[in-house]
Scaffold this motif. Structure first.
Motif, PDB file in Angstrom:
ATOM      1  N   ALA A 181     -13.345  -0.446  -2.766  1.00  0.00           N
ATOM      2  CA  ALA A 181     -13.221  -0.106  -1.361  1.00  0.00           C
ATOM      3  C   ALA A 181     -13.321  -1.234  -0.315  1.00  0.00           C
ATOM      4  O   ALA A 181     -12.552  -1.261   0.665  1.00  0.00           O
ATOM      5  CB  ALA A 181     -14.510   0.846  -1.033  1.00  0.00           C
ATOM      6  N   ASP A 182     -14.028  -2.556  -0.864  1.00  0.00           N
ATOM      7  CA  ASP A 182     -13.801  -3.546  -0.082  1.00  0.00           C
ATOM      8  C   ASP A 182     -12.550  -4.267   0.182  1.00  0.00           C
ATOM      9  O   ASP A 182     -12.433  -5.060   1.255  1.00  0.00           O
ATOM     10  CB  ASP A 182     -14.999  -4.609  -0.510  1.00  0.00           C
ATOM     11  CG  ASP A 182     -16.264  -4.356  -0.717  1.00  0.00           C
ATOM     12  OD1 ASP A 182     -16.638  -3.022   0.198  1.00  0.00           O
ATOM     13  OD2 ASP A 182     -17.136  -4.667  -1.406  1.00  0.00           O
ATOM     14  N   ASP A 183     -11.521  -4.150  -0.737  1.00  0.00           N
ATOM     15  CA  ASP A 183     -10.396  -4.747  -0.543  1.00  0.00           C
ATOM     16  C   ASP A 183      -9.156  -3.815   0.047  1.00  0.00           C
ATOM     17  O   ASP A 183      -8.227  -4.083   0.052  1.00  0.00           O
ATOM     18  CB  ASP A 183      -9.864  -4.879  -2.082  1.00  0.00           C
ATOM     19  CG  ASP A 183     -10.747  -5.900  -2.778  1.00  0.00           C
ATOM     20  OD1 ASP A 183     -11.366  -6.735  -2.254  1.00  0.00           O
ATOM     21  OD2 ASP A 183     -10.624  -6.008  -4.102  1.00  0.00           O
ATOM     22  N   LEU A 184      -9.722  -2.736   0.689  1.00  0.00           N
ATOM     23  CA  LEU A 184      -8.606  -1.923   1.298  1.00  0.00           C
ATOM     24  C   LEU A 184      -9.006  -1.971   2.958  1.00  0.00           C
ATOM     25  O   LEU A 184      -9.886  -2.208   3.474  1.00  0.00           O
ATOM     26  CB  LEU A 184      -9.069  -0.596   0.963  1.00  0.00           C
ATOM     27  CG  LEU A 184      -8.821  -0.199  -0.586  1.00  0.00           C
ATOM     28  CD1 LEU A 184      -9.329   1.088  -0.932  1.00  0.00           C
ATOM     29  CD2 LEU A 184      -7.623  -0.316  -0.860  1.00  0.00           C
ATOM     30  N   LYS A 185      -7.933  -1.498   3.590  1.00  0.00           N
ATOM     31  CA  LYS A 185      -7.694  -1.503   4.843  1.00  0.00           C
ATOM     32  C   LYS A 185      -6.971  -0.166   5.161  1.00  0.00           C
ATOM     33  O   LYS A 185      -6.120   0.327   4.268  1.00  0.00           O
ATOM     34  CB  LYS A 185      -7.253  -2.766   5.658  1.00  0.00           C
ATOM     35  CG  LYS A 185      -5.707  -2.768   5.464  1.00  0.00           C
ATOM     36  CD  LYS A 185      -5.168  -3.945   6.391  1.00  0.00           C
ATOM     37  CE  LYS A 185      -3.866  -4.244   6.142  1.00  0.00           C
ATOM     38  NZ  LYS A 185      -3.085  -5.145   6.950  1.00  0.00           N
ATOM     39  N   ILE A 186      -7.025   0.273   6.571  1.00  0.00           N
ATOM     40  CA  ILE A 186      -6.221   1.425   6.964  1.00  0.00           C
ATOM     41  C   ILE A 186      -4.694   1.061   7.316  1.00  0.00           C
ATOM     42  O   ILE A 186      -4.371   0.263   8.197  1.00  0.00           O
ATOM     43  CB  ILE A 186      -6.880   2.108   7.894  1.00  0.00           C
ATOM     44  CG1 ILE A 186      -8.124   2.609   7.445  1.00  0.00           C
ATOM     45  CG2 ILE A 186      -5.827   3.432   8.318  1.00  0.00           C
ATOM     46  CD1 ILE A 186      -8.945   3.358   8.550  1.00  0.00           C
ATOM     47  N   GLY A 187      -3.603   1.399   6.206  1.00  0.00           N
ATOM     48  CA  GLY A 187      -2.406   1.155   6.740  1.00  0.00           C
ATOM     49  C   GLY A 187      -1.658   2.209   7.733  1.00  0.00           C
ATOM     50  O   GLY A 187      -1.509   1.638   8.912  1.00  0.00           O
ATOM     51  N   ARG A 188      -1.567   3.305   7.513  1.00  0.00           N
ATOM     52  CA  ARG A 188      -1.049   4.375   8.277  1.00  0.00           C
ATOM     53  C   ARG A 188      -2.137   5.389   8.606  1.00  0.00           C
ATOM     54  O   ARG A 188      -2.801   5.606   7.715  1.00  0.00           O
ATOM     55  CB  ARG A 188       0.354   5.002   7.966  1.00  0.00           C
ATOM     56  CG  ARG A 188       1.400   3.918   7.761  1.00  0.00           C
ATOM     57  CD  ARG A 188       2.507   4.582   7.224  1.00  0.00           C
ATOM     58  NE  ARG A 188       2.991   5.709   8.081  1.00  0.00           N
ATOM     59  CZ  ARG A 188       3.853   6.598   7.598  1.00  0.00           C
ATOM     60  NH1 ARG A 188       4.218   6.522   6.343  1.00  0.00           N
ATOM     61  NH2 ARG A 188       4.141   7.630   8.234  1.00  0.00           N
ATOM     62  N   ALA A 189      -2.260   5.709   9.869  1.00  0.00           N
ATOM     63  CA  ALA A 189      -3.158   6.920  10.104  1.00  0.00           C
ATOM     64  C   ALA A 189      -2.421   7.631  11.200  1.00  0.00           C
ATOM     65  O   ALA A 189      -2.099   7.151  12.242  1.00  0.00           O
ATOM     66  CB  ALA A 189      -4.471   6.462  10.516  1.00  0.00           C
ATOM     67  N   TYR A 190      -2.185   9.011  10.806  1.00  0.00           N
ATOM     68  CA  TYR A 190      -1.681   9.623  11.993  1.00  0.00           C
ATOM     69  C   TYR A 190      -2.036  11.160  12.220  1.00  0.00           C
ATOM     70  O   TYR A 190      -2.681  11.668  11.071  1.00  0.00           O
ATOM     71  CB  TYR A 190      -0.219   9.788  11.904  1.00  0.00           C
ATOM     72  CG  TYR A 190       0.412   9.933  10.597  1.00  0.00           C
ATOM     73  CD1 TYR A 190       0.983  11.281  10.348  1.00  0.00           C
ATOM     74  CD2 TYR A 190       0.701   8.988   9.398  1.00  0.00           C
ATOM     75  CE1 TYR A 190       1.362  11.822   9.106  1.00  0.00           C
ATOM     76  CE2 TYR A 190       1.120   9.492   8.224  1.00  0.00           C
ATOM     77  CZ  TYR A 190       1.552  10.758   8.239  1.00  0.00           C
ATOM     78  OH  TYR A 190       1.943  10.989   7.004  1.00  0.00           O
ATOM     79  N   VAL A 191      -1.623  11.952  13.146  1.00  0.00           N
ATOM     80  CA  VAL A 191      -2.106  13.116  13.193  1.00  0.00           C
ATOM     81  C   VAL A 191      -0.901  14.075  13.737  1.00  0.00           C
ATOM     82  O   VAL A 191      -0.167  13.713  14.801  1.00  0.00           O
ATOM     83  CB  VAL A 191      -3.234  13.260  14.298  1.00  0.00           C
ATOM     84  CG1 VAL A 191      -3.592  14.841  14.588  1.00  0.00           C
ATOM     85  CG2 VAL A 191      -4.443  12.697  13.923  1.00  0.00           C
ATOM     86  N   ASP A 192      -0.659  15.018  12.925  1.00  0.00           N
ATOM     87  CA  ASP A 192       0.440  15.987  13.156  1.00  0.00           C
ATOM     88  C   ASP A 192      -0.051  17.257  13.819  1.00  0.00           C
ATOM     89  O   ASP A 192      -1.181  17.794  13.509  1.00  0.00           O
ATOM     90  CB  ASP A 192       1.367  16.362  11.883  1.00  0.00           C
ATOM     91  CG  ASP A 192       2.071  14.980  11.314  1.00  0.00           C
ATOM     92  OD1 ASP A 192       2.457  14.204  12.325  1.00  0.00           O
ATOM     93  OD2 ASP A 192       2.326  14.984  10.304  1.00  0.00           O
ATOM     94  N   GLU A 193       0.709  17.985  14.452  1.00  0.00           N
ATOM     95  CA  GLU A 193       0.347  19.193  15.022  1.00  0.00           C
ATOM     96  C   GLU A 193       0.529  20.333  14.001  1.00  0.00           C
ATOM     97  O   GLU A 193       1.381  20.544  13.262  1.00  0.00           O
ATOM     98  CB  GLU A 193       1.150  19.811  16.014  1.00  0.00           C
ATOM     99  CG  GLU A 193       0.542  20.714  16.814  1.00  0.00           C
ATOM    100  CD  GLU A 193       1.351  21.066  18.378  1.00  0.00           C
ATOM    101  OE1 GLU A 193       1.444  22.047  18.953  1.00  0.00           O
ATOM    102  OE2 GLU A 193       1.898  19.924  18.808  1.00  0.00           O
ATOM    103  N   GLY A 194      -0.709  20.968  13.753  1.00  0.00           N
ATOM    104  CA  GLY A 194      -0.771  22.278  12.973  1.00  0.00           C
ATOM    105  C   GLY A 194      -0.277  23.625  13.380  1.00  0.00           C
ATOM    106  O   GLY A 194       0.129  23.639  14.958  1.00  0.00           O
TER     107      GLY A 194
END
Length: 162
Positions: free
Chosen positions: A117-130
């Motif tokens: 987990a220490d070697d990870l970062k957030i690449g893409r984060a998005y919210v779509d409409e349901g």
């Protein structure tokens, strides 16, 4: 070189993209268990593929997408530890669900892909409409107004820091 439209299917005449081939050499010690060999093979494949992304999705979450995007925008591109700290101290209701989703993505990376987990970062984060739940509220003079209870589909993709 000819201009204009060719007869028939012209897509078959286009050059094919080159296929990347990798050779992986793995030495196995005598007496090693199958689990250790499989784990070493997965780790070697991950080292060979630095573009690996780990995804977690939460669908039909009962938060408006507009409000959830405000929380997601805070953590995009951050390290995992920094993003968790931000979400723990964000005073919005959607931050709890985004934190659960981030923890799920971290668990996916650790259990399914043997990543740390220490070697990870957030690449893409998005919210779509349901889908929107429609409810009605009685109003004056016998009228009724529609209440729209919006839902969201949230996605977080983790990548390695390098």
């Amino acid at each position: 070189m000819m201009c204009g439209r060719l007869g028939g299917d012209s897509t078959s005449r286009l050059p094919k993209a080159p296929v990347k081939k990798r050779i992986l050499i793995l030495t196995v010690h005598h007496g090693a268990s199958h689990e250790r060999v499989a784990k070493a093979l997965r780790r070697a494949l991950l080292d060979a593929d630095p573009d690996l992304t780990v995804r977690a999705r939460a669908k039909y979450v009962r938060h408006a997408p507009r409000k959830a995007r405000l929380v997601i925008d805070h953590i995009r591109g951050k390290d995992v530890d920094q993003a968790r700290a931000i979400l723990m101290h964000t005073p919005r209701a959607a931050s709890r669900d985004v934190l659960k989703l981030l923890d799920s993505a971290i668990a996916n990376a650790e259990n399914n892909h043997d990543l740390v987990a220490d070697d990870l970062k957030i690449g893409r984060a998005y919210v779509d409409e349901g889908p929107t739940l429609k409810r009605y509220r009685p109003r004056a003079l016998g009228r009724a107004t529609r209440i729209r209870k919006r839902t969201s589909h949230m996605t977080i993709e983790l990548v390695s820091k390098e």
